[in-house]
Design an enzyme around this catalytic site. Structure first.
Site, mmCIF file in Angstrom:
data_model
loop_
_atom_site.group_PDB
_atom_site.id
_atom_site.type_symbol
_atom_site.label_atom_id
_atom_site.label_comp_id
_atom_site.label_asym_id
_atom_site.label_seq_id
_atom_site.Cartn_x
_atom_site.Cartn_y
_atom_site.Cartn_z
ATOM 1 C CB VAL A 120 94.393 12.221 31.477
ATOM 2 C CG1 VAL A 120 94.103 11.242 32.642
ATOM 3 C CG2 VAL A 120 93.285 13.317 32.058
ATOM 4 N N PRO A 121 97.966 11.571 31.621
ATOM 5 C CG PRO A 121 99.598 11.665 33.058
ATOM 6 C CD PRO A 121 98.287 12.151 32.909
ATOM 7 C CB CYS A 122 96.486 6.717 30.087
ATOM 8 S SG CYS A 122 96.198 7.271 28.177
ATOM 9 C CG HIS A 123 101.901 8.877 27.801
ATOM 10 N ND1 HIS A 123 100.881 10.085 28.141
ATOM 11 C CD2 HIS A 123 103.127 9.405 28.293
ATOM 12 C CE1 HIS A 123 101.642 10.990 28.609
ATOM 13 N NE2 HIS A 123 103.003 10.682 28.568
ATOM 14 N NE ARG A 124 103.659 11.560 32.420
ATOM 15 C CZ ARG A 124 103.336 12.790 32.661
ATOM 16 N NH1 ARG A 124 102.520 12.816 33.680
ATOM 17 N NH2 ARG A 124 103.789 13.819 31.923
#
Length: 158
Positions: A120-124
């Site tokens: 789940v790409p919270c880094h984006r």
């Protein structure tokens, strides 16, 4: 709940899950880990897909997910899954997509509690001004992940 520790270019990671899905993937801030030689069957696909991602062979994950969180947190995490590989959005834009621009702090809080690192790409999610805001796994990992996904690779001068 089954657990496995795997190597990544960003240090060790822990995957937890069972037949109901992957509950968490966490970056660990220690090198004092015994890596598991045998991966439990219910975690094999996750470990394989993460390896493909880090090798640059995968841009989307196809896994059964089962994170623990509030309904609001799950709505935020579902919205994070819609951010395309190689793209970013801001906390403000994420709040707008969820229908409440005033919920920016709650959205940021849910983003920070994301239990599925990388998947789940919270880094984006970045600041509205393009800044690298807080990241539970460390800003250096966030920068690495965004550079890894960037279509514009830094060329070597030598």
């Amino acid at each position: 709940m089954m657990t496995v520790h795997i190597k990544t270019p960003l240090g060790p990671a822990r995957i937890r899950g069972d037949e109901n899905g992957i509950a968490s993937v966490s970056a660990l801030n220690t090198e004092d880990i015994t890596y598991d030689e045998v991966i439990p069957e219910v975690l094999e696909d996750c470990a394989y897909q993460l390896r493909e991602y880090f090798e640059g062979k995968r841009q989307e994950f196809d896994l059964k997910l089962n994170p623990e969180g509030s309904d609001f947190q799950k709505r935020v995490w579902d919205e994070l899954l819609k951010i395309p590989y190689g793209k970013t959005t801001s906390y403000l834009e994420l709040s707008k997509k969820l229908g409440d621009v005033k919920a920016i702090r709650a959205v940021a809080g849910a983003n920070g509690k994301n239990p599925l690192w990388v998947i789940v790409p919270c880094h984006r999610v970045i600041g509205s001004d393009g800044s690298m805001t807080g990241y539970g796994a460390g800003i250096w990992r966030k920068k690495w992940l965004l550079e890894h996904e960037s279509p514009y690779k830094q060329q070597s001068l030598f």
